[in-house]
Design an enzyme around this catalytic site. Structure first.
Site, PDB file in Angstrom:
ATOM      1  N   GLU A   1       7.181  -2.719   4.931  1.00  0.00           N
ATOM      2  CA  GLU A   1       5.277  -2.342   4.611  1.00  0.00           C
ATOM      3  C   GLU A   1       4.895  -3.752   3.515  1.00  0.00           C
ATOM      4  OE1 GLU A   1       3.543   0.390   6.125  1.00  0.00           O
ATOM      5  OE2 GLU A   1       1.913  -0.769   5.973  1.00  0.00           O
TER       6      GLU A   1
ATOM      7  N   ASP B   1      -1.987  -2.091   7.540  1.00  0.00           N
ATOM      8  CA  ASP B   1      -2.275  -1.328   8.647  1.00  0.00           C
ATOM      9  C   ASP B   1      -3.339  -1.804   8.256  1.00  0.00           C
ATOM     10  OD1 ASP B   1      -2.726   0.500   6.156  1.00  0.00           O
ATOM     11  OD2 ASP B   1      -3.747   1.702   8.026  1.00  0.00           O
TER      12      ASP B   1
END
Ligand code: 9MR
Ligand code: 9MR
Length: 605
Positions: A575, A195
């Protein structure tokens, strides 16, 4: 190693070569590659242990293996697989191919007749150099507020995103001098992960880990070059990279009171787009928190030490860092209960913020870390005595919510600079560190994968790759205190884990290895239209609870050490994040720095 061991080893090697020639004279039927042969897909130091694990072995009869050139024509080593060992997590059996005695530089495969051969790997000095540099370069690719030009970023070049020069004070962070909606400038820093938000708590441990690499191995670090825009200046690239984030962190402190905003964030996560293509939306700094203030104080205090040597290049920076640390500490003293609780915050303020929380219900370890770093930088005993450094006999493995042991590492590193008060505790401090490392080193040879990582299923959490890397750091810290090379060998085994010797057979470092993470939950890697992911990034890796956490379709097992999905929907197992990359940078570079000291097979204790 004593001489008789060396002699025996040489005899063994000669014996093996003799057998090898015989095998060569009667070639077995060629077999293809097999995913069942698991090893470090990059390779091995000539003097180090070299192990491949053959998974799903039912056992039974003795079985030979060879190390050959990739074309299978030349046999360099022949040996027998070990007896099967049971993987305590899955109950599956695995055998070890130990070819530690092979020290000849070259590129090879491990071949198991009837089964197939491994991916190619290399035996050579500095074998982890490229991955060590690549992992540090990974931070460059995470830079916010800047273009990444092609001459530094290669095919992953991209325009600037998130300038962060117009950031709003969220109502939760309002103060007299900065009411809600006040615009501040808070550019630079690294994107946290897949992110695009920037979180002080997670920056804290990441910076602490990188700066500790520098403090532990300054001469080695000065030789590291990553081809970044600052590479030609007088600072080592590791420090230039750290400065990119340090400068951002400094903007997160309210000059009026020393408090530190918990994070700089959108209200909601951006879409899976490139940084310059995301839908324009407000960016906020939210509530000041005690964990942010203390992690910030620790990083600033450590930075003050590290950058002091570069006062000519960076006039005043070290002093500014020290002042920032002191002010953040003072704020924390006045606001010890200001924990970050996003749900409570959202009940009180608009807009709701749903991005990463890095919430922590216990700041006692953050107090310890900040106190230790401030003490080391100022030599002021009042920091040392402000906390109970040893609240219990534990030495927790570092992670973003648990930073106590970072204090121990720093105090041990700078033990010759302590005041008498600090010196008193050194024996205790050292035993805390070695006890932690002993847990990881113990019984490695009994494990199916011969690694400290995975001795318990509880290692397989969100970001487990960082568990492996942080275990490696703990082992290296113990090595530094004791010169006992068995700690180093165990740390190297966890490097092998990260690069492929594991129950899923992946190298978790993008761009490094034959079977490696290709689809990380990483917005640029998803959106850039380039097949290869951005390189040098560590996938969070195997996570027993991933399916429940990200609900991605495609998980095929619930066995703790096998739950990994190389799919960008899997943010709980695939991630990337700065607090995972930083210990990889530490481990890979520390091993490079200490490579002449590693040695011996894992069986040797
Ligand atoms: O992309 C987000 C990732 O960075 C976080 O780790 C994760 C958990 O907080 O959330 C991801 O965002 C997802 C969101 O939580 C739910 N909707 C889909 C988002 C992207 O997959
Ligand atoms: O690393 C964090 C992990 O320990 C937590 O369990 C998880 C859910 O809260 O969040 C992880 O951190 C994510 C952060 O919240 C947002 N950016 C991406 C991080 C890595 O997934």
């Amino acid at each position: 190693m004593n001489q008789s061991v060396t002699f025996l080893r040489n005899q063994l090697l000669i014996g093996c070569l003799f057998v090898a020639q015989q095998i060569n004279a009667q070639p077995t039927a060629a077999t293809g590659s097999s995913d069942r042969v698991r090893l470090n897909q990059i390779g091995f130091y000539p003097n180090a242990a070299k192990v491949a694990i053959i998974v799903d072995e039912q056992g039974g009869s003795a079985q030979p293996f060879q190390v050959t050139t990739p074309d299978g024509k030349k046999v360099l080593f022949a040996g027998m697989l070990s007896e099967p060992r049971k993987n305590a997590i899955s109950g599956k059996m695995a055998r070890t191919a130990d070819f530690s005695a092979l020290r000849t530089t070259g590129t090879y495969v491990v071949n198991v007749p009837g089964l197939g051969h491994s991916y190619p790997f290399t035996i050579k000095p500095s074998v982890h150099h490229d991955v060590a540099v690549g992992a540090l370069k990974g931070f460059y690719y995470q830079r916010a507020s800047t273009e990444l030009p092609e001459n530094y970023a290669g095919q992953w070049h991209r325009p600037a995103g998130h300038p962060d020069n117009r950031v709003l004070i969220h109502p939760s962070a309002a103060s007299a001098s900065r009411p809600a909606g006040t615009v501040i400038s808070s550019p630079w820093g690294w994107y946290d992960a897949g992110d695009y938000n920037k979180y002080i708590v997670n920056s804290g441990i990441s910076m602490g880990t990188l700066l500790s690499l520098y403090e532990d191995f300054p001469d080695y670090c000065k030789t590291l070059t990553t081809n970044i825009p600052e590479s030609k200046n007088k600072l080592p690239d590791l420090l230039d990279e750290s400065l990119w984030n340090l400068r951002w962190m400094m903007t997160m402190q309210d000059p009026a009171d020393g408090g530190v905003y918990h994070k700089l964030t959108n209200a909601k996560f951006d879409g899976m787009e490139m940084p310059d293509k995301v839908k324009p939306t407000e960016r906020y700094v939210v509530q000041k928190s005690v964990t942010a203030a203390l992690d910030f104080a620790a990083v600033m205090a450590q930075s003050a030490r590290v950058f002091k040597a570069y006062n000519r290049e960076l006039p005043g920076l070290a002093d500014s860092c020290k002042a920032a640390a002191v002010n953040a500490w003072k704020w924390a003293k006045q606001n010890p209960n200001a924990l970050y609780n996003q749900d409570a915050m959202n009940k009180e303020f608009e807009p709701d913020v749903v991005t990463g929380t890095y919430g922590d219900r216990d700041a006692s370890d953050e107090w310890i870390w900040a106190a230790a770093e401030l003490y080391l930088t100022t030599k002021d005993d009042t920091y040392y005595t402000a906390v109970n450094l040893f609240p219990d006999d534990k030495t927790p493995l570092p992670s973003w919510p648990q930073v106590r042991t970072l204090a121990y590492y720093s105090l041990a590193r700078l033990s010759d600079q302590l005041t008498p008060r600090g010196k008193q505790d050194m024996p205790k401090l050292k035993s805390h560190i070695t006890q932690l490392a002993d847990q990881f080193r113990q019984d490695v040879d009994k494990q199916a994968f011969q690694t400290p990582m995975g001795k318990t299923a509880s290692d397989y959490i969100w970001g487990s790759s960082a568990v492996a890397a942080n275990q490696g750091i703990a082992l290296i810290q113990a090595y530094r205190l004791t010169n006992d090379e068995t700690y180093l060998n165990a740390a190297l085994a966890n490097m092998d884990y990260l690069l492929g010797r594991n129950a899923v057979g992946y190298s978790f470092v993008t761009g490094f290895g034959s079977k490696t993470t290709m689809h990380p939950h990483h917005r640029p890697s998803v959106a850039d239209g380039i097949e290869a992911p951005v390189p040098g990034l560590l996938s969070g890796g195997t996570n027993a609870n991933a399916a429940r956490q990200d609900k991605c379709a495609g998980y095929t097992t619930t066995i703790a050490d096998e739950v990994y999905l190389d799919n960008d929907c899997s943010y709980a197992s695939n991630e990337i994040a700065i607090n995972w990359n930083a210990p990889l940078v530490y481990l890979a570079n520390a091993l490079e720095a200490l490579q002449s000291k590693v040695g011996g097979s894992t069986a040797k204790k």
